[in-house]
Write an enzyme that holds these catalytic residues in place. Sequence first.
Site, mmCIF file in Angstrom:
data_model
loop_
_atom_site.group_PDB
_atom_site.id
_atom_site.type_symbol
_atom_site.label_atom_id
_atom_site.label_comp_id
_atom_site.label_asym_id
_atom_site.label_seq_id
_atom_site.Cartn_x
_atom_site.Cartn_y
_atom_site.Cartn_z
ATOM 1 N N THR A 1 -9.781 56.068 77.689
ATOM 2 C CA THR A 1 -8.807 55.340 76.877
ATOM 3 C C THR A 1 -9.004 55.684 75.408
ATOM 4 O OG1 THR A 1 -8.713 53.558 78.470
ATOM 5 C CG2 THR A 1 -8.165 52.978 76.215
ATOM 6 N N VAL B 1 -2.729 47.787 87.155
ATOM 7 C CA VAL B 1 -2.632 47.516 85.720
ATOM 8 C C VAL B 1 -4.014 47.162 85.205
ATOM 9 C CG1 VAL B 1 -1.569 46.100 83.925
ATOM 10 C CG2 VAL B 1 -0.269 46.672 85.995
ATOM 11 N N GLY C 1 -13.156 50.804 79.000
ATOM 12 C CA GLY C 1 -14.146 50.622 80.046
ATOM 13 C C GLY C 1 -13.479 50.225 81.343
ATOM 14 N N GLY D 1 -11.531 48.267 83.277
ATOM 15 C CA GLY D 1 -10.582 47.273 82.797
ATOM 16 C C GLY D 1 -10.555 45.970 83.557
#
Length: 293
Positions: A156, A185, A207, A209
Site C-alpha cells: 500500500t 475490502v 499492513g 488490513g
Amino acid sequence: MSFALAIHGGAGANPKRDYSEQSAHLNELIRRGGARLQSGAAALDVAVEMVEALEVSGLYYAGRGAAPNSEGDYELDASVMNGADLNAGAVVSISGIAHPIAAARKVMEESPHVTLAGAGAGAFARARGLETVDEPALYYTGKAGHGGHDNLVHGTVGAAVLDRQGRLAAATSTSGTINKMPGRVGDTPLIGAGSWADSSVAVSCTGHGEFFIRVSAAHDLAARMAYAGAGLAEAARQVLDNVAAIGGDGGLIAVSRDGGVTMPFNSQGMKCAAITSRHGPCVHVFDRAEDWD
Ligand code: ASP
C-alpha cells in the site's frame, strides 16, 4: 508555520530483495513534497500528489504496480481525508482508473457521498474525466516490477501531511493484500481504519488490513491523542500493539499539528520517508525511523 510530510510504500520488506529503486524514489519524492509545502502548498494537494506519484511509479502494490486478486482481476481501493473540515472520499474495488486516489478525491469533492464502490465508482471516475486504463492486464505491472508477488510484503502507499497553514490531510491507496478473494475490502478505503485526518493528526496505515479494521486503527490513534492526552508516538505505538495483540502486522505513518512525525511498524520493515520544516529528509526500509517531536 512548520510543515511535516510522511509517505510510505507499504509495510513489510523482504530481506532478500534490493530496495534501492524504491529508496531512491522515496528520496526524490519526499524532497519534492517538502519543497511544495515549503512554498505554501495545501496539505490535501500534497497528500494526493504524493500518492499519485507512488501509484504511477509501479514500484508498490498500488496503482500501476497493483497485484491481482485470486481470480487474476484488479480491484483497487483508495481513500483521502481533509482534516480541516473532516471531509472524506473513498473508492472500493475500482478498476481501469490510473489513479484511484484521484477518484477518491472526486468522490469527496464532487459527490454527495463518502464512498463509491465497484462499477459505480469506475463510472463516476470516467464521467469526471479521470485518466483510464484500457487494458488492465497490460497496464498493471506489479508482477514484472516486483519480480513476482511476495506474500511477506504489503505494498500500500500513503501520505500524511501538515501544511504551513496548520491543515492536515491523509491519503492511502492499494490493490489490497496479495491473492485476496474477489470482493474483499481492506482497511485502506475505510475512513478511520486505513486513513484519518482531523485538526490534530493525519494517519495512513499499511499492513494486514483485516486487523487494522478491527481496531479502527487510524481513528483510534487520533482518539488516544484527543481523549487520553497521548503523544503522537505513544498513541501510534498503542495502536500497533493492539493490532499485534489480535495477530496482525503492519505499520503506519502519522504527523501531528505540531509538526511531529512517527512511522512505527511491527512487520519486517516498512518503505517510508519523512521531512519537516525542522528535519531534513530521511528514508527507511528495514530500520525504524526515529520519532520527531
Ligand atoms: N492494508 C492493505 C490492505 O489490507 C494492504 C497493505 O497495506 O499492503 O488492503
